[in-house]
Design a protein around this motif. Structure first.
Motif, short mmCIF file in Angstrom:
data_model
loop_
_atom_site.label_atom_id
_atom_site.label_comp_id
_atom_site.label_asym_id
_atom_site.label_seq_id
_atom_site.Cartn_x
_atom_site.Cartn_y
_atom_site.Cartn_z
N SER A 58 45.02 28.16 36.81
CA SER A 58 44.22 28.37 35.44
C SER A 58 44.94 29.77 34.77
CB SER A 58 43.03 28.36 35.13
OG SER A 58 42.22 27.85 34.06
N MET A 59 44.70 30.25 33.40
CA MET A 59 44.34 30.65 32.69
C MET A 59 43.75 31.94 32.29
SD MET A 59 47.25 29.85 30.49
CE MET A 59 46.99 28.15 30.33
N LEU A 60 43.68 33.37 32.29
CA LEU A 60 42.88 34.64 31.64
C LEU A 60 42.44 34.15 30.49
CD1 LEU A 60 41.19 36.33 32.70
CD2 LEU A 60 43.65 37.81 31.51
N GLY A 61 43.99 33.32 28.97
CA GLY A 61 43.10 33.27 28.33
C GLY A 61 42.62 33.93 27.22
N SER A 62 42.28 33.15 26.45
CA SER A 62 41.23 34.41 25.66
C SER A 62 39.93 34.93 26.12
CB SER A 62 40.80 34.09 24.59
OG SER A 62 39.50 33.11 24.56
N LEU A 114 38.48 26.92 43.98
CA LEU A 114 39.60 27.29 43.35
C LEU A 114 39.22 28.44 42.86
CD1 LEU A 114 42.03 24.72 43.12
CD2 LEU A 114 42.38 26.58 44.78
N VAL A 115 38.29 28.75 43.03
CA VAL A 115 37.58 29.69 41.95
C VAL A 115 37.70 31.24 42.87
CG1 VAL A 115 36.11 30.81 40.92
CG2 VAL A 115 35.59 28.48 40.39
N THR A 116 37.12 31.38 43.51
CA THR A 116 36.77 32.58 44.58
C THR A 116 38.23 33.35 45.10
OG1 THR A 116 35.81 31.99 45.99
CG2 THR A 116 33.94 33.09 43.83
N GLU A 154 44.00 33.39 48.82
CA GLU A 154 43.70 34.98 48.69
C GLU A 154 42.71 35.41 47.57
OE1 GLU A 154 47.08 36.27 47.11
OE2 GLU A 154 48.28 35.96 48.43
N ASN A 155 41.57 36.41 47.77
CA ASN A 155 41.00 36.67 46.75
C ASN A 155 41.47 36.16 45.26
OD1 ASN A 155 38.51 37.19 48.53
ND2 ASN A 155 39.45 39.01 48.68
N ARG A 156 40.69 35.81 44.13
CA ARG A 156 41.43 35.43 43.13
C ARG A 156 40.36 36.63 42.41
NH1 ARG A 156 44.16 30.85 41.34
NH2 ARG A 156 42.86 29.64 42.12
N LEU A 157 41.22 37.23 41.34
CA LEU A 157 40.79 38.43 40.46
C LEU A 157 41.23 37.86 39.10
CD1 LEU A 157 43.51 41.13 42.26
CD2 LEU A 157 41.46 40.46 42.85
N LEU A 158 40.29 38.27 38.39
CA LEU A 158 40.95 38.26 36.88
C LEU A 158 41.50 38.80 36.78
CD1 LEU A 158 36.45 38.40 36.14
CD2 LEU A 158 38.51 36.53 34.84
N SER A 159 42.43 38.65 36.49
CA SER A 159 43.72 39.10 36.37
C SER A 159 44.73 37.65 35.57
CB SER A 159 44.54 39.90 36.92
OG SER A 159 45.29 39.17 38.47
N TYR A 160 45.39 38.52 34.72
CA TYR A 160 46.93 37.42 34.29
C TYR A 160 47.13 36.58 35.59
CZ TYR A 160 45.92 38.98 29.76
OH TYR A 160 46.37 39.94 28.38
N GLU A 161 48.06 37.29 36.44
CA GLU A 161 48.53 36.81 37.16
C GLU A 161 47.65 36.20 38.53
OE1 GLU A 161 48.82 40.37 36.42
OE2 GLU A 161 51.02 39.68 35.69
N SER A 162 46.86 36.74 38.99
CA SER A 162 46.11 36.07 39.99
C SER A 162 44.88 34.56 39.96
CB SER A 162 45.54 36.91 40.07
OG SER A 162 44.13 36.05 41.29
N LEU A 163 44.79 35.29 38.18
CA LEU A 163 44.12 33.64 37.95
C LEU A 163 45.29 32.35 37.42
CD1 LEU A 163 41.89 34.57 35.43
CD2 LEU A 163 41.12 32.52 36.74
N ALA A 164 46.71 32.00 37.15
CA ALA A 164 47.67 31.31 37.18
C ALA A 164 48.40 30.91 38.44
CB ALA A 164 48.78 32.02 36.05
#
Ligand SMILES: Cc1cc2nc3c(=O)[nH]c(=O)nc-3n(C[C@H](O)[C@H](O)[C@H](O)COP(=O)(O)O)c2cc1C
Ligand code: SF4
Ligand code: FES
Lengths: 447, 258
Positions: free
Chosen positions: A323-327, A297-299, A305-315
């Motif tokens: 998960s969450m983008l968190g800090s 579930l990481v990538t 879909e591709n997981r992106l480093l963004s608030y929405e995609s991570l959640a």
């Protein structure tokens, strides 16, 4: 490589000093704002930028600022949250150490927008040397007229102080931070009232993360609309990610939000792949409080879909598969790491850091730690997993501040995704020890 | 409790459970207190958490019979515990000549801290440490030096703070609580005296049906006036509590003691 807004000049020799910083465009934003913009204009740019809080919760900064109460004759305060204690997170430290004037400049702009004449940087006690770095930067800014009374003849007064904490994670929670700043025990307050109405000394207060405040500088320089063009959807701008764990190139990276996880972990521009050619096992993308993601579930998200480093995609996928983008505390685990031990370690942290006001958090964190310790050491029971989930559920949502949730989520998610591994610790404790540490012999002798 | 309807203006329910003592009442608000499954479950959870580090030594505890934790556990608790680890224990401490602090029983409710803050100009009584390793403490074991310090005993819901002049003298349910008053220069002099026959065993403040103290009383009234002639007895105190403490008291309400 993507654009850098915060760390663009961070590599330059001497950028932590005033002259070099100024030479590279420093304090241009303050000039622009104080000469040509009203406070409301600055607020408007921040709203347009779509900037969201970088401290963990991701709340839109412009909206938070517009909630600030403005009763006549009552001072307002701006507080910078530099308590950064979330395991895995070390981005604010990097920013303050390398380029302290950026934070000072961002705070002057933000204080101007909010009409706050006094501001504080609340910094964790363990960052003792950074206190001096910041104080040096602040005294330079005073000397050059960027702080103090009637800045640039605009009639705006701004004082800035640094206040070190005594080393408590909980003092990063905004109301605990306020209590601590008032000289009291750092226990979170019950909300409402929110700090925007009654904060420091019962006056309206805004608390923002270091990175959030620093981001106001490029927003004022380039305009909110331009800032909002970077990123995807409601995740605009750039974000500092502190990457650690089993990767080839750990460090602090500034990414444009929306960067694919795959690229971030494996590209040589970023983390450079998993160390020693091992395989990826799991990832905690946003600091110890956010749910852990298993490798599949990481990538990619559960929907493929591709997981992106963004608030929405991570959640994406909620607590089931997201998960969450968190800090931005990005921790990568290779195939040799033990999820049980990691969960135990996190829980030990929350147990140690719980302020103790709420019974579920005070007692529940200790209980979970003890159960996890016994699981890790081969003394667990098969019923322990259900017990842990139960306890986590009883903590979650029943506490004053989110530390209770932050302690519950990692446990619940680790068991959701790695139940096999937990059960393996119960069924074959010796094999487990052997594989994880090769300690089986000493353990057997000790028993 | 669960707020099922926010208010007349905004009917949306609140997403999280809230604390009843901290939530502002609004026109048209509707709450579920004893009917919501969610609330009952959460409360069960809290009671379980409160008990995992509690010694459960009620049989030798002075508070038994008037202990809020005992009542709560009776109402919500499980008969069994799922906690299998060592419990937190502490040495008993004397805070001055009158008060005994037994941290092992403390549930860290902070009530004595808030009371002491009202009573004293400086912060002399507080919490040190964090989480489940926190402790109630006076400033390095000094006494709270104040004429009203005894009131922290009344506000303690459990047997963590007890009256050293009464400890182990009797069980509260053997005693008859009587409203009584005396002329006192320091406080209102309105108290409850707890009697066995014609002897006064202890003196406490008057509490309402929720266990809240009406008037703080001074240490002289509480600890030093235990002779019958010190007090004018008004009559039996009507204690509206559901726990054992209210057993046996009321059949002879009309009797006055002189
Ligand atoms: C237990 C706990 C610890 C926190 N620690 C930090 C911290 O170290 N730094 C931080 O910026 N925010 C921290 N936060 C989040 C703050 O409460 C607050 O949301 C944040 O400072 C708001 O700033 P932002 O809107 O700029 O993100 C913490 C929250 C909790 C519940
Ligand atoms: S949730 Fe934990 S840390 Fe937060 S206020 Fe409650 S006891 Fe303190
Ligand atoms: S009976 Fe002793 S603390 Fe409750």
């Amino acid at each position: 490589m993507s654009r850098k807004l915060l760390l663009e000049h961070a590599h330059i020799e001497g950028i932590n000093g005033y002259e070099t910083y100024r030479k590279h465009g420093g304090y241009r934003a303050v000039e622009k704002a104080l000469k040509n913009m009203a406070p409301a204009d600055v607020l408007e740019e921040v709203k347009k930028s779509g900037l969201r809080g970088r401290g963990g919760a991701g709340f839109p900064t412009g909206m938070k600022w517009s909630f600030l109460a403005k009763p006549e004759g009552v001072p307002r305060y701006l507080l910078c949250n530099a308590d950064e204690s979330e395991p895995g997170t070390f981005k604010d430290r990097y920013l303050m150490e390398k380029i302290p004037h950026l934070l000072v400049e961002g705070m002057i702009l933000s204080a101007y927008a909010l009409g706050a004449n006094t501001s504080y940087i609340y910094i964790r006690g363990e960052y003792s040397w950074i206190v001096f770095i910041l104080e040096k930067a602040i005294s330079e800014a005073y000397a050059k007229g960027w702080l103090g009374n009637n800045i640039l003849g605009s009639g705006f007064d701004c004082d800035l102080y640094v206040n070190p904490g005594a080393g408590a994670y909980i003092c990063g929670e905004e109301t605990a931070l306020i209590e601590s700043l008032e000289g009291k025990r750092g226990n979170p307050r019950i909300k409402p009232p929110f700090p925007a109405v009654k904060g420091l000394w019962q006056c309206p207060t805004v608390v923002n993360n270091v990175e959030t405040l620093a981001a106001v500088v490029p927003i004022v320089n380039e305009g909110g609309d331009n800032y909002a063009r970077i990123g995807v959807g409601r995740s605009t701008g750039t974000k500092l990610i502190s990457a650690g764990g089993n990767i080839n190139k750990p460090g602090v990276y500034e990414i444009e939000l929306g960067l694919p996880m795959e690229e971030f972990i494996y590209s040589d521009d970023w983390c450079g792949g998993i160390k020693n050619g091992k395989r990826l096992k799991a990832c905690v993308p946003g600091g110890s409080s956010v749910p852990i993601l298993p490798h599949y579930l990481v990538t990619k998200t559960a929907a493929g879909e591709n997981r992106l480093l963004s608030y929405e995609s991570l959640a994406d996928g909620g607590f089931e598969s997201g998960s969450m983008l968190g800090s931005g505390g990005f921790i990568v685990y290779d195939e040799d790491q033990c999820v049980v031990r990691n969960t135990w370690n996190f829980t030990r942290f929350y147990h140690h850091e719980s302020c103790g006001q709420c019974s579920p958090c005070r007692e529940g964190t200790g209980w979970m730690e003890k159960v996890l310790e016994r699981l890790e050491n081969g003394k667990g029971k098969l019923s322990d997993m259900d017990l842990l989930v139960e306890v986590a559920k009883k903590i979650e949502g029943n506490t004053i501040c989110p530390l209770g949730d932050a302690a519950a989520w990692p446990v619940a998610s680790a068991i959701r995704h790695f139940r096999d591994e937990f059960e393996w610790h119960v069924r074959e404790p010796e094999a487990c020890m052997q594989r994880n540490y090769g300690l089986v012999k000493e353990k057997a002798e000790m028993a | 409790m669960k707020v099922t309807k926010g208010s007349a203006n905004d009917a949306r329910p609140l997403p999280k459970l809230v604390a009843s003592c901290q939530t502002q009442v609004l026109d048209g608000m509707e709450v579920a207190n004893i009917t919501s499954e969610e609330v009952l479950n959460a409360r069960k959870g809290v009671v379980e958490f409160l008990l995992i580090n509690h010694p459960l030594d009620c049989p030798i505890c002075d508070q038994a019979g008037e202990c809020h934790l005992q009542d709560l556990s009776f109402e919500h608790g499980l008969a069994d515990t799922r906690y299998e680890f060592e419990r937190r224990t502490f040495e008993k401490i004397d805070i001055g000549p009158y008060i005994k602090l037994h941290m092992t029983r403390c549930i860290l409710c902070y009530r004595c801290v808030y009371t002491a803050q009202q009573l004293t100009p400086e912060r002399v009584h507080g919490v040190i440490g964090r989480g489940d390793h926190a402790e109630i403490s006076t400033f390095i074991e000094k006494a709270i030096d104040n004429d009203f310090s005894g009131n922290v005993i009344d506000v303690c819901p459990v047997g963590a703070l007890t009256d050293r002049t009464f400890r182990f003298k009797s069980r509260v349910w053997f005693l008859k609580p009587m409203d009584a008053h005396r002329n006192c220069e320091k406080c209102s002099g309105k108290a409850v005296v707890w009697m066995y026959g014609n002897e006064i065993y202890r003196v406490t403040g008057r509490k309402d049906q929720y266990g809240e103290v009406h008037d703080f009383i001074c240490n002289t009234c509480r600890f030093e006036k235990k002779a019958l002639e010190d007090w004018t007895i008004e009559g039996p105190r009507d204690i509206d509590r559901h726990s054992v403490i209210s057993q046996n008291h009321y059949e002879n309400k009309t009797v006055t003691v002189k």
